[in-house]
Design a protein around this motif. Structure first.
Motif, PDB file in Angstrom:
ATOM      1  N   SER A  90       5.251  -7.130   4.960  1.00 43.31           N
ATOM      2  CA  SER A  90       3.892  -7.570   5.255  1.00 43.31           C
ATOM      3  C   SER A  90       2.876  -6.455   5.206  1.00 43.31           C
ATOM      4  O   SER A  90       1.718  -6.688   5.459  1.00 43.31           O
ATOM      5  CB  SER A  90       3.839  -8.209   6.650  1.00 43.31           C
ATOM      6  OG  SER A  90       4.210  -7.251   7.630  1.00 43.31           O
ATOM      7  N   ALA A  91       3.324  -5.243   4.873  1.00 40.04           N
ATOM      8  CA  ALA A  91       2.413  -4.100   4.925  1.00 40.04           C
ATOM      9  C   ALA A  91       1.429  -4.164   3.781  1.00 40.04           C
ATOM     10  O   ALA A  91       1.765  -4.575   2.695  1.00 40.04           O
ATOM     11  CB  ALA A  91       3.193  -2.795   4.846  1.00 40.04           C
ATOM     12  N   GLU A 123     -13.620   3.525   8.015  1.00 38.36           N
ATOM     13  CA  GLU A 123     -12.513   3.916   7.144  1.00 38.36           C
ATOM     14  C   GLU A 123     -12.262   5.415   7.276  1.00 38.36           C
ATOM     15  O   GLU A 123     -13.125   6.178   7.731  1.00 38.36           O
ATOM     16  CB  GLU A 123     -12.792   3.549   5.690  1.00 38.36           C
ATOM     17  CG  GLU A 123     -14.042   4.180   5.116  1.00 38.36           C
ATOM     18  CD  GLU A 123     -14.312   3.743   3.683  1.00 38.36           C
ATOM     19  OE1 GLU A 123     -14.913   4.531   2.938  1.00 38.36           O
ATOM     20  OE2 GLU A 123     -13.897   2.626   3.309  1.00 38.36           O
ATOM     21  N   LEU A 124     -11.072   5.832   6.864  1.00 37.41           N
ATOM     22  CA  LEU A 124     -10.663   7.226   6.961  1.00 37.41           C
ATOM     23  C   LEU A 124     -10.746   7.904   5.597  1.00 37.41           C
ATOM     24  O   LEU A 124     -10.621   7.259   4.560  1.00 37.41           O
ATOM     25  CB  LEU A 124      -9.217   7.333   7.469  1.00 37.41           C
ATOM     26  CG  LEU A 124      -8.922   6.786   8.853  1.00 37.41           C
ATOM     27  CD1 LEU A 124      -7.419   6.872   9.136  1.00 37.41           C
ATOM     28  CD2 LEU A 124      -9.695   7.555   9.922  1.00 37.41           C
ATOM     29  N   LYS A 151      -0.194   1.256   5.626  1.00 36.02           N
ATOM     30  CA  LYS A 151      -1.113   0.337   6.294  1.00 36.02           C
ATOM     31  C   LYS A 151      -1.039   0.479   7.813  1.00 36.02           C
ATOM     32  O   LYS A 151      -2.066   0.540   8.506  1.00 36.02           O
ATOM     33  CB  LYS A 151      -0.790  -1.103   5.876  1.00 36.02           C
ATOM     34  CG  LYS A 151      -1.717  -2.149   6.468  1.00 36.02           C
ATOM     35  CD  LYS A 151      -1.347  -3.540   5.953  1.00 36.02           C
ATOM     36  CE  LYS A 151      -2.263  -4.606   6.565  1.00 36.02           C
ATOM     37  NZ  LYS A 151      -1.902  -5.957   6.073  1.00 36.02           N
ATOM     38  N   ALA A 152       0.170   0.561   8.341  1.00 39.19           N
ATOM     39  CA  ALA A 152       0.336   0.688   9.794  1.00 39.19           C
ATOM     40  C   ALA A 152      -0.177   2.035  10.290  1.00 39.19           C
ATOM     41  O   ALA A 152      -0.879   2.111  11.303  1.00 39.19           O
ATOM     42  CB  ALA A 152       1.811   0.514  10.149  1.00 39.19           C
ATOM     43  N   ALA A 192       0.817  -1.227   0.000  1.00 40.36           N
ATOM     44  CA  ALA A 192       0.000   0.000   0.000  1.00 40.36           C
ATOM     45  C   ALA A 192       0.842   1.265   0.000  1.00 40.36           C
ATOM     46  O   ALA A 192       0.300   2.374   0.015  1.00 40.36           O
ATOM     47  CB  ALA A 192      -0.932   0.003   1.212  1.00 40.36           C
ATOM     48  N   GLY A 193       2.159   1.117   0.019  1.00 40.86           N
ATOM     49  CA  GLY A 193       3.019   2.287   0.047  1.00 40.86           C
ATOM     50  C   GLY A 193       3.487   2.627   1.442  1.00 40.86           C
ATOM     51  O   GLY A 193       3.094   1.993   2.427  1.00 40.86           O
TER      52      GLY A 193
END
Length: 546
Positions: free
Chosen positions: A545-546, A493-494, A365-366, A341-342
Motif C-alpha cells: 500500500s506504500a 513537502e520536504l 512513503k512512510a 514510491a520505493g
C-alpha cells in the motif's frame, strides 16, 4: 657528425632566496657585470646571457638553464661562466653530473670565477668540496626558512603570496586578511547555495551563467598572476573542483590554517599534501565570511553523493538514514511498479545478506510522512510554546549529550586499551626478530597486520576525541535549533535543503509485527544541536500500500 667546437661563452646568472642575506653581492646586476668584465679580459666572445632570477639552486629545471643546455647540445657554446659554483646549483649530485659528465662530453669549459675553478686547467680537488658545502648551505637555509614560516603559522600570520578568494591582504599588515568587497559576497553565497542542497556542479553552473570571474581569473586581473592557468576566452567558467575547494576551506570561518602542504625535500620542490592532523589552525585571526552553522551545513551537503533515487526524483534522504544495529547507511530500493514510491534497506544487509545484519525495511512513503509530521509538529510547538520548549529542549539536549558522551568515552577507552596492547605486541615482535627467534619474513608478515590495525585504531581514536570535544559545547545549541525549526511550521513537502538544515541523522529500527494492522516501527530523528526531540513509534504502510 661531430659538432664543431666553439669558443663562444655563455654567461649564467642565478639568484634566489636560498642565497641568504648576501643578496647584494650575488645580485643579478653584480653577476652580469663580473661575467662580462671577465669575458672581455679573457677575450671570450659572448654568445648569450642566461638569467634565472628567483629560482632555487636545488632545482635544475630552470627556463634559462634549460635553454643554455639546449644551446650546448647544438654546439653553440664552448664555455660556461658563473660567478661561483653555487650559481650553477646547490644540488651536489646534479652539479657533479654537469661538471664531470655533461660539460666534458660536450667539450665545454666551465669557469667559476670567485672559486678559482677552471676545468681547462685540469681536475680541481676543491670543486667537489665546494659543491658539498653549497648543498649544505641550501639545506641549512631551507630549515631556517621552514622554521620561520612555522613560527608565523603558530602566530596566525598569513604567509601565502595571494589571499584566498573572498579576502585580500590588509594594506597595513600583509600577514593579515581582510574581506575583499568585490568577492566576499560570492563566497558567502556559495555556502548558502550548498546549504540549500545545490551540488557543486549546479553552483559552478550558476556562477558561470552570471559571468562571475573565477578565482584564478580574478587574481590575474588584480595582480597579473596565473594568466596561463585558465582559458583567456572563458574567464568565468567555474569548475566543480573550485567550488569544492572553497566550501572546504576553514579560513572562511575566520581561522588561519597553515601547513596543509609541504615540499618533498629541499631539493624537490614538488608540493605534497600533509595529514590534516599536522595542519596548524589558529582561530579568530580575521573576519569570517560564514558562521560555523552554515559551514558545517555545507560540509554535510557536499559530502553526500548527489544522485537520483531510481524514480527520476532526487534522493532527499541520501546520507541521513542509518541502521540501528550496524550503524551503516540505508540505500534506496527502486520500485518494481509505477504505483510504488520505493523503499529503503540496510546497505550491509543488501550486500552481505542476513548473516551480517537485518533488513530494517521502511517505505519511502512512510518515512516521508513520519519526518514531515515530526518537523511540522516541532515547528508549530516552537511557535506556540517557545519558552516552555526552550526549557524542554535544553533538558533533552543535556540528557542526549550525557548518554552520547558516556557511549563515546566507553568506546574511546576500549580503543585506547587495544592500542596499548598493539604497542606491546609490536615491541615483542621486534625483540624476537632482533634475537633471531623469528625470521625476517615471519616478522614482516606478522607486523604488517598489527601495524595496519593500529593505524586504523589511531584514526578512530582521533575521531572519537573530536566528537567528545564537540559534545562539550553541544548544550548551548538549543536556541539555534529553535531558530531553525520555527521556519518550517507550515511546510507541505520536504526537500534536501530542509532535511540538511534541521537533521543530523535518522535511525531506522526493525519493524515489529508482520500484519498490516499491527506493524510498528521505531524511527529516531536526531535534530541538529539537540539530538532526539522525540522517538515516535509509528505504524508504517505495508509494501503493497506504500
Amino acid at each position: 657528425m661531430l659538432k664543431q667546437r666553439t669558443d663562444k661563452a655563455a654567461l649564467y646568472c642565478r639568484l634566489s632566496r636560498d642565497d641568504g642575506t648576501d643578496s647584494e653581492s650575488n645580485s643579478i646586476v653584480t653577476q652580469r657585470q663580473m661575467l662580462n668584465r671577465y669575458a672581455k679580459e679573457q677575450g671570450f666572445p659572448v654568445y648569450d646571457e642566461y638569467i634565472d632570477d628567483g629560482i632555487s639552486g636545488t632545482v635544475f629545471d630552470r627556463p634559462s638553464f634549460n635553454r643554455m643546455i639546449a644551446d650546448i647540445e647544438d654546439g653553440k657554446i664552448g664555455i660556461v661562466l658563473c660567478k661561483d659554483m653555487s650559481r650553477l646549483g646547490r644540488n651536489n649530485a646534479m652539479v657533479a653530473y654537469y661538471t664531470e659528465i655533461f660539460f666534458p662530453e660536450n667539450d665545454v669549459r666551465f669557469i667559476a670565477i670567485s672559486d678559482c675553478i677552471d676545468t681547462f686547467q685540469g681536475e680541481n680537488e676543491i670543486m667537489a668540496f665546494k659543491s658539498v658545502i653549497n648543498e649544505y648551505y641550501a639545506r641549512d637555509i631551507s630549515k631556517k626558512i621552514k622554521a620561520a614560516y612555522h613560527t608565523k603559522a603558530l602566530n596566525g600570520e598569513f604567509t601565502a603570496p595571494h589571499a584566498p578568494y573572498g579576502y585580500r591582504k590588509n594594506p597595513d599588515n600583509r600577514h593579515q586578511l581582510v574581506p575583499d568587497e568585490n568577492t566576499a559576497g560570492t563566497v558567502t553565497r556559495i555556502f548558502q547555495m550548498a546549504a540549500q542542497g545545490l551540488t557543486p556542479f549546479k553552483i559552478s553552473s550558476q556562477l558561470s551563467k552570471e559571468k562571475i570571474l573565477t578565482p584564478r581569473a580574478y587574481t590575474a586581473q588584480q595582480h597579473g598572476k596565473y594568466k596561463d592557468s585558465f582559458h583567456p576566452q572563458y574567464p568565468t567558467d567555474w569548475s566543480n573542483t573550485t567550488v569544492m575547494t572553497i566550501l572546504q576551506n576553514r579560513e572562511y570561518l575566520g581561522h588561519m590554517v597553515c601547513n596543509k602542504s609541504t615540499t618533498k625535500s629541499f631539493k624537490n620542490r614538488k608540493l605534497v599534501k600533509t595529514d590534516p592532523c599536522d595542519w596548524i589552525e589558529v582561530k579568530g585571526t580575521h573576519e569570517p565570511l560564514v558562521d560555523e552553522f552554515l559551514f558545517e551545513l555545507a560540509q554535510k551537503v557536499v559530502r553526500v553523493k548527489k544522485r537520483e533515487n531510481g524514480t527520476g526524483n532526487p534522493n532527499i534522504f541520501a546520507g541521513l538514514l542509518k541502521c540501528s544495529d550496524c550503524g551503516g547507511s540505508l540505500s534506496f530500493i527502486k520500485p518494481k511498479n509505477d504505483g510504488h514510491a520505493g523503499s529503503y534497506n540496510c546497505n550491509l544487509y543488501r550486500k552481505r545478506t542476513s548473516k551480517y545484519c537485518s533488513a530494517h525495511y521502511i517505505t519511502h512513503k512512510a518515512l516521508y510522512k513520519i519526518v514531515l509530521d515530526d518537523i511540522r509538529r516541532n515547528a508549530e510547538t516552537a511557535k506556540q510554546y517557545e519558552d516552555e520548549l526552550s526549557e524542554s529542549a535544553l533538558a533533552l539536549s543535556k540528557s542526549n549529550s550525557k548518554g552520547k558522551t558516556k557511549r563515546l568515552e566507553k568506546e574511546l577507552e576500549k580503543l585506547q586499551k587495544r592500542n596499548g596492547e598493539l604497542d606491546t605486541i609490536i615491541k615483542k615482535l621486534f625483540e624476537q626478530n632482533a634475537l633471531g627467534v623469528i625470521s625476517d619474513e615471519r616478522f614482516i608478515s606478522m607486523s604488517v597486520g598489527y601495524e595496519e590495525e593500529q593505524t586504523e585504531l589511531k584514526t578512530k581514536i582521533a575521531g572519537l576525541q573530536n566528537h567528545l570535544d564537540e559534545q562539550e559545547t553541544a548544550n548551548g545549541n538549543t536556541e539555534k535549533f529553535l531558530n531553525a525549526v520555527r521556519k518550517y511550521s507550515e511546510i507541505t513537502e520536504l526537500n534536501a535543503a530542509i532535511l540538511n538544515d534541521l537533521i543530523d541523522s535518522i535511525v531506522i529500527y526493525n519493524a515489529e509485527g508482520k500484519s498490516r494492522n499491527n506493524r510498528k516501527q521505531r524511527v529516531e530523528i536526531n535534530y541538529k544541536f539537540i539530538g532526539i526531540m522525540q522517538m515516535p513509534e509509528t505504524q508504517t504502510a505495508t509494501p503493497q500500500s506504500a
